[in-house]
Design a protein around this motif. Structure first.
Motif, PDB file in Angstrom:
ATOM      1  N   GLY A   1       0.435  -1.737   0.035  1.00 47.90           N
ATOM      2  CA  GLY A   1      -0.094  -0.175  -0.122  1.00 47.90           C
ATOM      3  C   GLY A   1       0.670   1.590  -0.240  1.00 47.90           C
ATOM      4  O   GLY A   1       1.344   2.286  -0.881  1.00 47.90           O
ATOM      5  N   ARG A   2       1.911   1.566   0.845  1.00 49.94           N
ATOM      6  CA  ARG A   2       2.995   2.469   0.885  1.00 49.94           C
ATOM      7  C   ARG A   2       3.982   3.196  -0.341  1.00 49.94           C
ATOM      8  O   ARG A   2       3.561   3.261  -0.892  1.00 49.94           O
ATOM      9  N   LEU A   3       3.693   1.237  -1.261  1.00 47.35           N
ATOM     10  CA  LEU A   3       4.678   1.745  -2.629  1.00 47.35           C
ATOM     11  C   LEU A   3       3.871   1.870  -3.715  1.00 47.35           C
ATOM     12  O   LEU A   3       3.970   3.826  -4.716  1.00 47.35           O
ATOM     13  N   PHE A   4       2.089   2.013  -3.105  1.00 44.70           N
ATOM     14  CA  PHE A   4       1.021   2.020  -4.695  1.00 44.70           C
ATOM     15  C   PHE A   4       0.673   3.787  -3.809  1.00 44.70           C
ATOM     16  O   PHE A   4       1.013   4.541  -4.629  1.00 44.70           O
ATOM     17  N   GLU A   5       0.449   3.494  -2.142  1.00 47.71           N
ATOM     18  CA  GLU A   5       0.664   5.911  -2.733  1.00 47.71           C
ATOM     19  C   GLU A   5       1.670   6.310  -3.267  1.00 47.71           C
ATOM     20  O   GLU A   5       1.985   7.464  -3.848  1.00 47.71           O
ATOM     21  N   ALA A   6       3.389   6.040  -2.745  1.00 49.79           N
ATOM     22  CA  ALA A   6       4.001   6.390  -3.065  1.00 49.79           C
ATOM     23  C   ALA A   6       4.354   6.804  -4.911  1.00 49.79           C
ATOM     24  O   ALA A   6       4.620   7.767  -4.717  1.00 49.79           O
ATOM     25  N   ILE A   7       3.903   5.854  -5.582  1.00 54.60           N
ATOM     26  CA  ILE A   7       4.220   6.394  -7.664  1.00 54.60           C
ATOM     27  C   ILE A   7       2.881   7.074  -7.723  1.00 54.60           C
ATOM     28  O   ILE A   7       2.912   7.582  -8.337  1.00 54.60           O
ATOM     29  N   VAL A   8       1.553   6.929  -6.797  1.00 56.49           N
ATOM     30  CA  VAL A   8       0.528   7.537  -7.049  1.00 56.49           C
ATOM     31  C   VAL A   8       0.917   8.817  -7.462  1.00 56.49           C
ATOM     32  O   VAL A   8       0.408  10.062  -7.882  1.00 56.49           O
ATOM     33  N   ARG A   9       1.300   9.060  -6.086  1.00 53.31           N
ATOM     34  CA  ARG A   9       1.860  10.890  -5.481  1.00 53.31           C
ATOM     35  C   ARG A   9       3.064  11.252  -6.687  1.00 53.31           C
ATOM     36  O   ARG A   9       2.766  12.282  -6.861  1.00 53.31           O
ATOM     37  N   ARG A  10       3.646  10.580  -6.649  1.00 52.41           N
ATOM     38  CA  ARG A  10       4.740  11.492  -7.202  1.00 52.41           C
ATOM     39  C   ARG A  10       4.569  11.139  -9.120  1.00 52.41           C
ATOM     40  O   ARG A  10       5.347  11.954  -9.798  1.00 52.41           O
ATOM     41  N   GLN A  11       3.445  10.274  -9.515  1.00 52.33           N
ATOM     42  CA  GLN A  11       3.423  10.188 -10.601  1.00 52.33           C
ATOM     43  C   GLN A  11       4.472   9.790 -11.420  1.00 52.33           C
ATOM     44  O   GLN A  11       4.264  11.043 -13.008  1.00 52.33           O
ATOM     45  N   PRO A  12       4.977   9.121 -11.338  1.00 53.15           N
ATOM     46  CA  PRO A  12       6.367   9.164 -12.846  1.00 53.15           C
ATOM     47  C   PRO A  12       6.647   8.973 -13.790  1.00 53.15           C
ATOM     48  O   PRO A  12       5.236   8.406 -14.715  1.00 53.15           O
ATOM     49  N   ALA A  13       7.241   9.051 -14.561  1.00 53.43           N
ATOM     50  CA  ALA A  13       7.144   9.427 -15.840  1.00 53.43           C
ATOM     51  C   ALA A  13       7.206   7.570 -16.475  1.00 53.43           C
ATOM     52  O   ALA A  13       6.925   7.356 -18.013  1.00 53.43           O
TER      53      ALA A  13
END
Length: 279
Positions: A61-73
């Motif tokens: 869940g913490r991984l998902f939140e980190a990725i979603v917040r950053r919206q990487p290319a």
């Protein structure tokens, strides 16, 4: 706010981190490093079972939140990095509506066919031998990185708001989130350009708010995670809609909701469900 594209690299090998950083800097990209799973959080003592889609609990869940917040290319995985559970993480990220559009590029030993095949099966967009990755890195980043077309978004956001979208927003602002869905969905389906993401974003915010009112914690959090991919690339104002204000509202709702958790969703302050400002 910086607009340079972001690469999140699950890489620990110093030889590759140095090369990746140099190429990324030359291309105008930023890089954030996750060298081990422990950077995301401690292992879960007893991982709660998750339904398909976004993980909301534990390290996943913490991984998902980190990725979603950053919206990487771009997400970059070194398949030799045993400190990252890349099989599970790639499969999870590619099965989620909030993250599946983010490209995943992997590199590994060409002689280990099983590893390369496993990465592709997990959902990676491209899996390359380390030698080819090293040789073609600039072209690969430019080919696979998913970067919003800012001039195109600015152009479509200068267009007027569709009448159906205005109707949907009026219903949204009256708290009629369920009724708003149909008008916003029709406006989204009628628009074939990138401006349709505005309508899809508002639609999904309305779904999230409706789920909160229904006491559906997981459904609400999932939608609040998914909506960022549509709203984050847009300028502060799009077709007269105060997108920056809407993004701020969504963040406040997300923070308040996750602070309560599923057991206390009935205590959620409905006053946080703000209106959408239209010029």
């Amino acid at each position: 706010m910086t607009t340079s594209p972001l690469i999140i690299a699950f890489v620990a090998d110093l030889m590759f981190t140095t090369r990746i950083a140099l190429v990324a800097e030359h291309l105008g990209y930023r890089v954030e490093w996750i060298e081990s799973a422990d950077q995301v959080g401690a292992p879960d003592a007893e991982a709660a079972p998750e339904r398909p889609g976004e993980a909301l609990h534990g390290r996943a869940g913490r991984l998902f939140e980190a990725i979603v917040r950053r919206q990487p290319a771009l997400l970059l995985f070194d398949l030799n990095n045993d400190a990252i559970p890349w099989r599970e993480w790639i499969a999870a990220l590619k099965s989620s509506a909030a993250t599946r559009r983010i490209p995943v590029l992997c590199f590994g030993p060409h002689e280990d066919v099983a590893v390369m095949t496993a990465a592709k099966a997990a959902g990676a967009d491209a899996v390359l031998a380390r030698s080819r990755f090293t040789a073609d890195m600039p072209a690969l980043f430019q080919r696979y990185a998913r970067i919003p077309d800012r001039p195109a978004l600015d152009a479509v956001c200068a267009e007027p708001l569709a009448a159906l979208a205005r109707t949907g927003i009026e219903r949204f602002n009256r708290g009629e989130f369920y009724a708003a869905h149909d008008a916003l969905e029709e406006a989204w389906m009628d628009d074939s350009g990138p401006g349709r993401d505005l309508y899809r974003g508002i639609l999904q915010v309305g779904i999230a708010y409706y789920q909160i009112e229904q006491g559906n914690y997981r459904g609400a959090v999932k939608m609040l995670l998914r909506v960022r991919q549509w709203l984050d690339p847009l300028p502060a104002v799009c077709r007269g809609v105060d997108v920056a204000g809407l993004r701020a509202d969504v963040e406040r709702v997300y923070q308040a909701l996750t602070a309560l958790g599923p057991e206390r969703i009935a205590s959620f302050d409905r006053a946080l469900l703000g209106v959408i400002v239209v010029e």
